[in-house]
Design an enzyme around this catalytic site. Structure first.
Site: not given
Ligand code: CAA
Length: 379
Positions: A125-126, A157, A243, A339-340, A363, A365
């Site tokens: 995703l990132s 990733i 998470r 400690g040390g 996953e 912050t």
């Molecule tokens: N379940 C279902 N749908 C969801 C949801 C959930 N938990 N959270 C959001 N959505 C949906 C919303 O309903 C919305 O859809 P609709 O408009 O159709 O209703 C859509 O997603 C967009 O939601 P938001 O408007 O809330 O979006 P946003 O831009 O405000 O972002 C956020 C929300 C929670 C901040 C999100 O961007 C987020 O989780 N960001 C963090 C990303 C992340 O966790 N990355 C981790 C990378 S993976 C990783 O780290 C793996 C690894 O290597 C270990």
């Protein structure tokens, strides 16, 4: 809420504890130093059924509940968080999503190999400019009729180099914003798909973190997960469960550091007595024990919410936010108690301290967890 464990859950916990002691402990410092992926160890984890814990046995999974999964994550993470992140990504971000939203053909082709450890999965995703702001996907998946053409770069990733199956989130229709995003399964070796350099990390150094580059990669339509435009929701739903796994990882790191500090404090002497007899140390242990137990209850609650089909977005975010904070604070205190000796590698706590930090970052912050939590309580 009843948090007592049944016989099966206790057996899983014991098996994971055993595995961590007998298979992971001996080489963990060397793997961290050399940034060496625990290849053989992961293979054995797969054979024992720890890589597809929640998946139906008909796809090679262990058919267990989420609570069993977090118990195993906690035990493995006490000893080796590099191994547990591989386990977490494979279980929560790859197998779970494929089983829940994949087609029967996708499950037959990919899931059956991912649950047994024959293959490892990665969740992509990132991006360089889309970390927390996950809707800003720059990677594109252009619809060409019976296939997509994927272009772009993914960052940080987990399992990036070692995976065989990659779930890649990409933008198909920019005008539709997050509703134009798709999740595609891309196999290693597909022409145009390159593995970028490996990251040199502060912690979880045994895990394998890479950037990925996609140059005109042709992906058949049958590799899309869910309906057209479902990719962002797929990612969010998958991450909500992920998470819980990372919260359990943080809990394990904290508990591992606490156990080491407790043991050390009863052995090390200063001013004529074991340091545990000094209130300065005893109070630190009291705080650690209390906070770890509070984190554990949040982690178990989120697992039980998922197992009982209750909403777990909120409880999972709270568990991750709190457990990762406890992991960071507890590991710092564990180093202090040592400690040390805490500052040198042989005592393990400095590694746990370095490993703890990532649980506040990946996953989602801690700041993202607060967005999820505050939106949930304010709506
Ligand atoms: N379940 C279902 N749908 C969801 C949801 C959930 N938990 N959270 C959001 N959505 C949906 C919303 O309903 C919305 O859809 P609709 O408009 O159709 O209703 C859509 O997603 C967009 O939601 P938001 O408007 O809330 O979006 P946003 O831009 O405000 O972002 C956020 C929300 C929670 C901040 C999100 O961007 C987020 O989780 N960001 C963090 C990303 C992340 O966790 N990355 C981790 C990378 S993976 C990783 O780290 C793996 C690894 O290597 C270990």
């Amino acid at each position: 809420m009843d948090f007592s464990l049944n016989e099966e859950q206790k057996l899983i916990q014991e098996a994971a504890r055993d595995f961590a002691q007998t298979e992971l402990l001996a080489g963990v410092i060397e793997r961290d130093d050399a940034q060496r992926f625990p290849k053989e160890e992961i293979k054995k984890l797969g054979e024992l059924g720890f890589l597809g814990m929640m998946v139906d046995p008909k796809y090679g999974g262990s058919g267990l509940d989420t609570l069993s999964y977090v118990l195993a994550m906690e035990e493995i993470s006490k000893i080796d968080a590099s191994t547990s992140v591989v386990m977490s990504v494979n279980n929560s971000l790859v197998c779970w999503g494929l089983e829940k939203f994949g087609t029967e053909a996708q499950k037959e082709k990919y899931l059956t190999k991912l649950t047994t450890g024959e293959q490892i999965g990665a969740f992509c995703l990132s991006e360089p400019e889309a970390g927390s702001d996950a809707t800003s996907q720059k990677t594109t998946a252009i619809d060409m009729g019976d296939h997509y053409i994927v272009n772009g770069t993914k960052n940080w990733i987990t399992n990036g180099g070692t995976a065989s199956t990659y779930i890649v989130i990409a933008q198909t229709d920019k005008d539709k914003k997050h509703r134009g995003i798709n999740a595609l399964i891309i196999e290693k070796g597909t022409p145009g798909f390159e593995i970028g350099p490996k990251e040199n990390k502060l912690g979880i150094r045994g895990s394998d973190t890479h950037s990925l580059i996609f140059n005109d990669v042709k992906v058949p339509k049958e590799n899309r997960i869910g309906e057209d435009g479902f990719g962002f929701k797929f990612a969010m739903k998958t991450l909500a469960g992920g998470r819980i796994g990372i919260a359990a990882q943080a809990l394990g790191i904290a508990a591992g550091a606490y156990e080491l500090a407790l043991k050390y404090s009863k052995e090390r002497k200063a001013f004529g007595t074991e340091i545990s007899n000094h209130q300065a140390i005893a109070f630190k242990l009291a705080d650690m024990h209390t906070e770890i137990q509070a984190a554990r209850l949040l982690v178990y609650q989120s697992a039980l919410d998922k197992d009982n089909d209750r909403d777990y977005d909120l409880s999972g975010a709270m568990a991750k936010l709190y457990a990762s904070k406890v992991a960071m604070e507890t590991t710092v205190e564990a180093v202090q108690i040592h400690g040390g000796n805490g500052f040198v590698k042989d005592y393990h706590v400095e590694r746990l301290m370095r490993d703890a930090k990532i649980t506040q970052i990946y996953e989602g912050t801690s700041e993202i967890q607060k967005i999820v939590i505050s939106r949930s309580i304010l709506k």
